[in-house]
Scaffold this motif. Structure first.
Motif, PDB file in Angstrom:
ATOM      1  N   SER A 132       0.487  -1.147  -0.253  1.00 43.20           N
ATOM      2  CA  SER A 132       0.178   0.063  -0.190  1.00 43.20           C
ATOM      3  C   SER A 132       1.380   1.121  -0.465  1.00 43.20           C
ATOM      4  N   ARG A 133       0.432   2.429  -0.803  1.00 36.29           N
ATOM      5  CA  ARG A 133       0.839   3.715  -0.748  1.00 36.29           C
ATOM      6  C   ARG A 133       2.775   3.325  -1.201  1.00 36.29           C
ATOM      7  N   GLU A 172       3.063   5.321  -3.460  1.00 35.00           N
ATOM      8  CA  GLU A 172       3.742   6.863  -3.946  1.00 35.00           C
ATOM      9  C   GLU A 172       4.512   7.489  -2.939  1.00 35.00           C
ATOM     10  N   ASN A 232       2.728  -2.762  -8.249  1.00 27.86           N
ATOM     11  CA  ASN A 232       1.688  -0.994  -7.939  1.00 27.86           C
ATOM     12  C   ASN A 232       2.582  -0.892  -9.183  1.00 27.86           C
ATOM     13  N   LYS A 275       0.215   0.135 -12.203  1.00 30.33           N
ATOM     14  CA  LYS A 275      -0.261   0.725 -12.328  1.00 30.33           C
ATOM     15  C   LYS A 275      -1.458   1.710 -11.735  1.00 30.33           C
ATOM     16  N   GLY A 276      -0.695   1.430  -9.978  1.00 30.49           N
ATOM     17  CA  GLY A 276      -1.903   2.100  -9.053  1.00 30.49           C
ATOM     18  C   GLY A 276      -0.506   4.049  -8.606  1.00 30.49           C
ATOM     19  N   THR A 311       0.182   6.985 -10.391  1.00 25.56           N
ATOM     20  CA  THR A 311      -1.188   7.799 -11.208  1.00 25.56           C
ATOM     21  C   THR A 311       0.428   9.301 -11.344  1.00 25.56           C
TER      22      THR A 311
END
Length: 453
Positions: free
Chosen positions: A402-403, A405, A425, A427-428, A430
């Motif tokens: 998770s998280r 970025e 990760n 695709k997640g 942005t």
């Protein structure tokens, strides 16, 4: 007159028996029953409260002030509490002896922005408290001190002074005349906490209770004590290290995933606003068995140094030791390396340490642990500008975390050049971070191939 009877109370779980027994039938503890005199309730609760029942309201009739939280003046404490101190709330603070509970609370009382504070100590005299206050280099005329262990005396002073914050150091030292037992017994702790809770809610006075812990690391007293209060905070850390962690175990007004980090100094506790820089300040360059991981504690990204040492077992049974990391998870990761990657570690000692004395349970630490172990095994140093973040599965795959970025951004801020993250990760992400190269991997073998060839 109220009738009284003699009962035997288990000091471990609070179970009651009419006669003494060697072993508790509820928790199984041996020699834990103590004789106590129990007084029938009669109308004691009505006299303590002294108020009429409140009117039942509909949900639409209840008024809530969203800005009711009080700024404590301590950013780390505000974060753990969920944004500040809620008026009328009761907080239970626990920790090992000598870890700094009284220092944290006294420092908060002397530097607070909550208004008038009543500090009650049943363990120290007024002179001893002043000596600690002088060491903290603080002077607050709004903070009043009282030494004693009588609940009735504390409530009388609190009613007369009407403080904004009431601090009890500690709840195990208080005793009430309504219960015929020694201070610190389960009956005394339960009755004193219940009386303080009613007083706190009726007068909208925030209360902080300091509690002792048992040798097992649990808060002393009945388990119902944790259910009675609004927030349970745990102050932890190794006394051999300078860092302390304030962790929320229960919080009715905020998240339980937040932590506050302090540094213990001669002049008291200092807030650590950027723990990554401190935890990586003594990082060894060019040494094998050292890897850096990007972890998340609450909403805060933290970079930690993972140290591993792999050596040939000098004795028959190989040793597995982990400090700051779950030893069972370490055994699982070693089994994955043995079965899926092909590294023979069954006959070798493996020692793992999280630098700084911090304990972490983030699954994203797996990849850094694996790479530190492999680096020490082949005695080849990992690049000093590399960070790892990824969970390792039983089949050797690197699973998404998770998280991602936030982890990448924190690594880039501290000057790292590349970070290995799970392919899941990709695709997640942005908003790709600039100044750091992101390498996507799906298996442990992919990371080894890129770093060791």
């Amino acid at each position: 007159m109220a009738k009284s009877r003699t009962v035997f109370v288990c000091q471990n779980c609070g179970a009651k028996e009419t006669k003494w027994t060697g072993r508790c039938n509820v928790c199984g503890e041996w020699n834990s029953f103590v004789e106590e005199v129990e007084v029938a309730p009669q109308s004691k609760r009505a006299t303590l409260t002294g108020s009429t029942p409140s009117k039942a309201l509909r949900l639409s009739e209840i008024k809530v002030n969203a800005d009711a939280r009080i700024d404590t003046g301590d950013g780390e404490l505000n974060r753990v509490l969920g944004g500040g101190l809620v008026p009328g709330s009761m907080i239970l603070l626990g920790g090992e002896p000598g870890i700094g509970k009284s220092t944290l609370v006294l420092q908060f009382a002397l530097h607070n922005r909550c208004g008038k504070v009543l500090y009650v100590s049943g363990e120290e005299s007024i002179a001893q408290i002043k000596m600690r206050a002088q060491r903290l280099e603080a002077d607050n005329d709004e903070c009043l001190f009282l030494s004693g262990n009588s609940l009735e005396t504390v409530l009388e002073h609190a009613r007369n002074l009407q403080p904004d914050l009431l601090i009890i150091d500690s709840i195990q030292t208080l005793a009430t005349d309504a219960v015929d037992s020694i201070p610190g017994s389960l009956s005394q702790i339960r009755e004193c906490t219940n009386a303080l809770l009613r007083f706190s809610k009726e007068n909208t006075i925030s209360t902080i209770l300091i509690g002792h812990i048992t040798k097992d690391g649990q808060l002393a007293g009945p388990k119902i004590l944790e259910h009675m209060v609004d927030t349970v905070l745990q102050f932890e850390g190794d006394r051999q290290y300078m860092y302390r962690i304030l962790r929320s175990i229960k919080n009715r007004f905020g998240s339980t995933s937040e932590i506050g980090i302090y540094e213990m100094l001669q002049s008291g506790l200092r807030q650590v606003t950027n723990p990554s820089e401190l935890l990586l300040s003594n990082r060894g360059e060019g040494l094998s068995g050292v890897a850096v991981s990007a972890t998340i504690e609450g909403v805060r990204p933290i970079l930690l140094e993972v140290q591993a040492l792999v050596s040939t077992a000098a004795y028959g049974m190989p040793q597995r030791s982990a400090t700051g990391f779950d030893s069972r998870r370490l055994n699982m990761l070693l089994a994955v390396l043995e079965k899926r990657v092909g590294f023979k570690l069954a006959a070798k000692d493996v020692f793992l340490n999280i630098a700084g004395g911090i304990r972490v349970s983030d699954p994203a630490l797996d990849l850094a642990v694996v790479m530190a172990v492999l680096s020490s095994n082949i005695d080849a140093a990992l690049p000093g500008d590399t960070v790892f973040a990824g969970e390792v599965g039983l089949s050797g795959e690197i699973r998404a975390v998770s998280r991602i970025e936030q982890r990448i951004s924190e690594a880039g801020k501290l000057g790292f050049r590349q970070i290995f993250v799970p392919l899941g990760n990709k695709k997640g992400i942005t908003h790709p971070a600039t100044g750091i190269e992101v390498r996507y991997v799906s298996k442990i073998a992919d990371v080894c191939r890129q770093l060791f060839g």
